[in-house]
Scaffold this motif. Sequence first.
Motif, short mmCIF file in Angstrom:
data_model
loop_
_atom_site.label_atom_id
_atom_site.label_comp_id
_atom_site.label_asym_id
_atom_site.label_seq_id
_atom_site.Cartn_x
_atom_site.Cartn_y
_atom_site.Cartn_z
N ILE A 8 0.84 -1.20 0.00
CA ILE A 8 0.00 0.00 0.00
C ILE A 8 0.88 1.25 0.00
O ILE A 8 0.63 2.22 -0.71
CB ILE A 8 -0.95 0.00 1.22
N LEU A 9 1.93 1.21 0.80
CA LEU A 9 2.84 2.34 0.87
C LEU A 9 3.50 2.60 -0.48
O LEU A 9 3.59 3.74 -0.93
CB LEU A 9 3.92 2.06 1.94
N THR A 10 3.95 1.53 -1.14
CA THR A 10 4.59 1.69 -2.45
C THR A 10 3.62 2.28 -3.46
O THR A 10 3.97 3.17 -4.24
CB THR A 10 5.08 0.33 -2.97
N ALA A 11 2.39 1.79 -3.45
CA ALA A 11 1.40 2.32 -4.37
C ALA A 11 1.18 3.81 -4.13
O ALA A 11 1.06 4.60 -5.08
CB ALA A 11 0.07 1.57 -4.22
N LYS A 153 14.29 2.91 -8.11
CA LYS A 153 14.10 2.03 -9.26
C LYS A 153 12.75 1.35 -9.08
O LYS A 153 12.57 0.56 -8.15
CB LYS A 153 15.22 0.99 -9.33
N PHE A 154 11.82 1.65 -9.95
CA PHE A 154 10.48 1.09 -9.83
C PHE A 154 10.47 -0.38 -10.24
O PHE A 154 11.32 -0.85 -11.00
CB PHE A 154 9.49 1.88 -10.69
N GLY A 155 9.48 -1.08 -9.73
CA GLY A 155 9.39 -2.52 -9.98
C GLY A 155 9.09 -2.84 -11.43
O GLY A 155 8.47 -2.07 -12.15
N SER A 156 9.56 -4.02 -11.83
CA SER A 156 9.31 -4.47 -13.20
C SER A 156 8.78 -5.90 -13.24
O SER A 156 8.64 -6.47 -14.32
CB SER A 156 10.59 -4.39 -14.04
N SER A 345 11.86 -6.06 -8.14
CA SER A 345 10.47 -6.37 -7.79
C SER A 345 9.85 -5.17 -7.10
O SER A 345 10.55 -4.31 -6.55
CB SER A 345 10.42 -7.59 -6.87
N TRP A 346 8.52 -5.14 -7.12
CA TRP A 346 7.84 -4.06 -6.40
C TRP A 346 8.07 -4.17 -4.90
O TRP A 346 8.08 -3.16 -4.18
CB TRP A 346 6.35 -4.06 -6.73
#
Length: 364
Positions: A8-11, A153-156, A345-346
Amino acid sequence: MTKRQVWILTAAVCLSTIFLATVNSSHGALLTPMIAHYDLASSQQGYPNSAQNIGCIAAMFTSLWVIGRLRKQTLLTARKEIGFKYVSIVYDFTPILLPQVHQNATIEHYIPFLDFISNMSDLILYGGETARKDGIAYQKKAGLPIPLSAAIKFGSDISQCEDTEPYQDGNETKAVLKRLGIKGPYVLSVGTLEIRKNHETLYRAYLRMLERDEDIPQMVFAGHRGWKTEDFVGTLSRDERVKGKILWITPTDEELSILYQNCEFTILASLYEGWSLTLPESFWYGKFCLCCDTPALKETAGALSEYVQAWDEKTWSERICYYHSHPQALADREKAIMEHWHPISWEECAGHVLSKLEEVLYHE
């Protein structure tokens, strides 16, 4: 913090969708009850009394580059008096570095936005090290404060939902590709159809490929229509030379997954990126990406991609034809990706963001 809370925090950070619209001309109809609820009044400079409050009042995420001047001043005053922590995220600096590819309204709002977050933020999270360097360079040139900052670096990693499973069948995959107009080998360019993505150069490169009178792949543009593309879209739609050869489609998630899986390789001619999402996506599917020679894309891919100057349509055409007609060279590129690419990863992204929040939260 639970795994669900981390996600949730990452989003919240990466989408920047927490809008503090309720902070009005007073010191905040929202902030006052939050101070009481989290007992911030009795904590030093508004620091929360326990780590569980991280992501609540202690760290605020915003993309409010259209917020009014009065509300900006209200937030600045409230931050000074209350002592809460304020975190911003900046994905890239295209409105500053490439103003010609944006709408006037975007440019008009972006400069005050950068002024605001430079003065307001305890931490700025940037979409990659290139964007961070661009941000610091801009702040120095404009004489603005330079807050603490971090490159993210955003998740892929891509979740495969159940809806994609039926398409793993060969017949279903062929049916989808046929419905999309794909008749054979193709190269794929994923991204919004806007001038920053430089589709027009790829179009001109394709015209050069047609002049070779060789067996060339179809070229697929996958993405929604953006801005300032009226002339190009009109040209593309009227050019009989590329009918059925250059396809512009807006695929579903499932269709996009199939497009990635079955393309020969991908192409990314974008003039500027923050932390590119489509380039890591291509690698996640094991697909080589022929890229524009820009710092951000080099930051992401390093030696795993080949780079072409943005406007060099001749070289674009030559390198596309080369990889199409040299399967072993393409296989070698794919092998290198499989052996050396580490997808972020996210969850890793979330852990990095969380560590930076903890640093700034307890920074004296």
